[in-house]
Design an enzyme around this catalytic site. Structure first.
Site, mmCIF file in Angstrom:
data_model
loop_
_atom_site.group_PDB
_atom_site.id
_atom_site.type_symbol
_atom_site.label_atom_id
_atom_site.label_comp_id
_atom_site.label_asym_id
_atom_site.label_seq_id
_atom_site.Cartn_x
_atom_site.Cartn_y
_atom_site.Cartn_z
ATOM 1 N N TYR A 21 1.287 -8.408 3.761
ATOM 2 C CA TYR A 21 0.641 -7.868 2.734
ATOM 3 C C TYR A 21 -0.660 -7.390 3.264
ATOM 4 O O TYR A 21 -1.235 -6.109 3.076
ATOM 5 C CB TYR A 21 0.712 -8.283 1.528
ATOM 6 C CG TYR A 21 0.173 -7.686 0.263
ATOM 7 C CD1 TYR A 21 1.223 -6.678 -0.419
ATOM 8 C CD2 TYR A 21 -1.207 -7.524 -0.155
ATOM 9 C CE1 TYR A 21 0.667 -6.088 -1.187
ATOM 10 C CE2 TYR A 21 -1.704 -6.781 -0.946
ATOM 11 C CZ TYR A 21 -0.659 -5.860 -1.723
ATOM 12 O OH TYR A 21 -1.197 -5.328 -2.640
ATOM 13 N N HIS A 25 -2.375 -3.433 4.247
ATOM 14 C CA HIS A 25 -3.533 -3.036 3.581
ATOM 15 C C HIS A 25 -4.711 -2.631 4.395
ATOM 16 O O HIS A 25 -5.756 -2.266 4.032
ATOM 17 C CB HIS A 25 -3.673 -3.586 2.329
ATOM 18 C CG HIS A 25 -2.915 -3.172 1.258
ATOM 19 N ND1 HIS A 25 -1.715 -3.926 1.124
ATOM 20 C CD2 HIS A 25 -2.938 -2.309 0.093
ATOM 21 C CE1 HIS A 25 -1.065 -3.469 0.166
ATOM 22 N NE2 HIS A 25 -1.843 -2.651 -0.462
ATOM 23 N N TYR A 44 -11.551 1.953 -5.843
ATOM 24 C CA TYR A 44 -9.999 1.064 -6.041
ATOM 25 C C TYR A 44 -10.216 0.020 -5.006
ATOM 26 O O TYR A 44 -10.552 0.081 -3.832
ATOM 27 C CB TYR A 44 -9.138 1.928 -5.556
ATOM 28 C CG TYR A 44 -7.762 1.427 -5.878
ATOM 29 C CD1 TYR A 44 -7.248 0.334 -6.778
ATOM 30 C CD2 TYR A 44 -6.846 1.803 -5.000
ATOM 31 C CE1 TYR A 44 -6.255 -0.375 -6.980
ATOM 32 C CE2 TYR A 44 -5.279 1.308 -5.324
ATOM 33 C CZ TYR A 44 -5.181 0.246 -6.240
ATOM 34 O OH TYR A 44 -3.676 -0.173 -6.335
ATOM 35 N N TRP A 79 5.301 5.030 -0.202
ATOM 36 C CA TRP A 79 4.479 3.747 -0.125
ATOM 37 C C TRP A 79 4.951 2.608 -1.303
ATOM 38 O O TRP A 79 5.101 1.369 -0.624
ATOM 39 C CB TRP A 79 2.889 4.102 -0.524
ATOM 40 C CG TRP A 79 2.169 2.927 -0.528
ATOM 41 C CD1 TRP A 79 1.639 2.000 -1.443
ATOM 42 C CD2 TRP A 79 1.386 2.293 0.644
ATOM 43 N NE1 TRP A 79 0.771 1.114 -1.116
ATOM 44 C CE2 TRP A 79 0.691 1.139 0.231
ATOM 45 C CE3 TRP A 79 1.598 2.367 1.937
ATOM 46 C CZ2 TRP A 79 0.124 0.352 1.152
ATOM 47 C CZ3 TRP A 79 0.602 1.831 2.775
ATOM 48 C CH2 TRP A 79 -0.005 0.810 2.528
#
Length: 120
Positions: A21, A25, A44, A79
């Site tokens: 993960y 990212h 964000y 995504w």
């Protein structure tokens, strides 16, 4: 541009998949980054605990509208399809499955409400 509102949400990443993960990212697709910015997502950020608790923070004029704008993009569909398997306990795609967290304090908001203090 209207005033940006702050939003905080949480989800649970499968603890066995945290490293992957993080890797995903560390280099988000440029077209995904552009779509987020164009759809009204500002400032964000994602924060990840070692047990998989994921906290998302975003500023937007209207989060529901920003989410709808992203849902209309092809890159978001790709995504979300790739990211869905990383999460546990979601009934939908990660982009709309995050659980909201109520904001109970903001320093700038409260400072702005304090009457001007006299300097000694």
């Amino acid at each position: 541009m209207s005033e940006l509102r702050r939003y905080c949400m949480h989800a649970q990443v499968d603890p066995a998949r945290l490293d992957e993960y993080r890797r995903r990212h560390a280099a988000v697709w440029p077209e995904m980054l552009e779509a987020l910015a164009e759809s009204g997502w500002h400032n964000y950020s994602l924060f990840l605990r070692p047990d998989g608790l994921l906290i998302a923070y975003v500023e937007s004029e209207d989060l529901a509208a920003a989410q709808a704008a992203m849902a209309a993009t092809e890159v978001n569909a790709r995504w979300q399809a790739e990211m869905s398997d990383f999460f546990v306990g979601l009934d939908s795609t990660p982009d709309v499955g995050f659980q909201p967290i109520e904001e109970v304090f903001n320093l700038e908001t409260q400072l702005a409400a304090v009457p001007a203090r006299k300097e000694n």
